[in-house]
Design an enzyme around this catalytic site. Structure first.
Site, PDB file in Angstrom:
ATOM      1  N   CYS A   1       0.861  -1.178   0.000  1.00 17.91           N
ATOM      2  CA  CYS A   1       0.000   0.000   0.000  1.00 17.91           C
ATOM      3  C   CYS A   1       0.904   1.236   0.000  1.00 17.91           C
ATOM      4  O   CYS A   1       1.742   1.389   0.894  1.00 17.91           O
ATOM      5  CB  CYS A   1      -0.852  -0.054   1.270  1.00 17.91           C
ATOM      6  SG  CYS A   1      -1.831   1.409   1.600  1.00 17.91           S
TER       7      CYS A   1
ATOM      8  N   CYS B   1      -1.027   4.092  -6.378  1.00 16.42           N
ATOM      9  CA  CYS B   1      -1.888   3.416  -5.399  1.00 16.42           C
ATOM     10  C   CYS B   1      -2.044   1.986  -5.888  1.00 16.42           C
ATOM     11  O   CYS B   1      -2.293   1.754  -7.083  1.00 16.42           O
ATOM     12  CB  CYS B   1      -3.252   4.107  -5.331  1.00 16.42           C
ATOM     13  SG  CYS B   1      -4.496   3.204  -4.388  1.00 16.42           S
TER      14      CYS B   1
END
Ligand code: DGL
Length: 261
Positions: free
Chosen positions: A75, A185
């Site tokens: 992440c 992302c």
């Protein structure tokens, strides 16, 4: 004591980090893995740095209790806000993080203009500002992907709402003449087909998945933690909300357990 037969642990705010897991699994198919999808707390991108650190510690503790030999922070938002803290708190654990791939885009751009789509938490982080400041000769057009993660988490990858948001976020970058788009992302690689419909064909799309997998291999080798036993690798997926979308993204090929963590 860590040993090579222990699993690699990965976590993300939800299902997006499976884009990283897929690259790691392709490069290191012999490794057991445990993936945590913290979908209950998604999106991380709108949370404060302190909240992101607390959630990253919670996920790390959970994976360490399951005997993971290494943690992949799959992440960007958690990496850019919390990895420094995690490395200090657990000095004996090898951590791999994921950051937006600004460098390969910045060194290859011909128009000297690149676009980056990422969460607010990533774009506002100190680590990201530091990276960007190294490329002051390049125009970097930043765009927060508001609501994209929420739509992906609810299975609306191919929805009209998604298309509308992507056009609104990407059109100004196209008008500004970018020739590279960085996906900052780990959820966004799942939007590549939709993004390609919006970008002109000469604009290249970059994400960090392959680079993270290569780095994972290097760090395992350096720590003598490569699993060389002959076995059928076990890939375990835990999610703390409805597993439906995760199942879909993994083509119904793996067992997913819903757990409270
Ligand atoms: N997948 C994450 C990232 O790479 C976080 C998305 C979110 O929860 O906002 O940034």
């Amino acid at each position: 004591m860590k040993n090579s037969e222990m699993p690699i642990g990965l976590f993300d705010s939800g299902i997006g980090g499976t884009s990283i897991w897929k690259e790691i699994h392709a490069l290191l198919p012999n490794e057991d893995t445990i993936y945590l999808a913290d979908s209950k707390n998604a999106p991380y991108g709108q949370k404060t740095k302190e909240e992101i650190i607390d959630l990253s510690v919670k996920n790390t503790e959970y994976l360490l209790n399951l005997n993971c030999k290494m943690i992949v922070v799959a992440c960007n938002t958690a990496t850019t806000n919390a990895i420094k803290h995690l490395r200090q708190k657990y000095p004996e654990v090898p951590f791999i993080g994921i950051e937006p791939a600004i460098k390969p885009a910045a060194v290859s751009t011909k128009t000297q203009k690149i676009g980056i789509l990422a969460t607010k938490g990533t774009l506002n982080s100190e680590l990201f500002h530091k990276t960007v400041s190294t490329y002051s000769n390049i125009k970097i057009i930043e765009q927060v992907g508001y609501n994209l993660v929420a739509l992906i988490e609810s299975g609306k990858i191919n929805s009209p709402e998604m298309k509308e948001l992507l056009i609104a976020y990407l059109k100004p970058m196209v008008d500004a003449d970018i020739d590279y788009l960085v996906l900052g992302c780990s959820h966004y690689p799942y939007l590549v087909p939709q993004i390609k419909e919006i970008l002109p064909p000469h604009v290249k799309i970059i994400d960090s998945g392959e680079a993270v997998a290569r780095q994972t291999k290097i760090i395992l080798e350096k720590n003598n933690l490569v699993n060389s036993s002959r076995h059928h690798a076990q890939n375990t997926f835990y999610i703390n909300s409805n597993p439906f979308v995760l199942n879909d993204i993994l083509d119904n090929k793996y067992t997913i357990e819903q757990k409270d963590f």
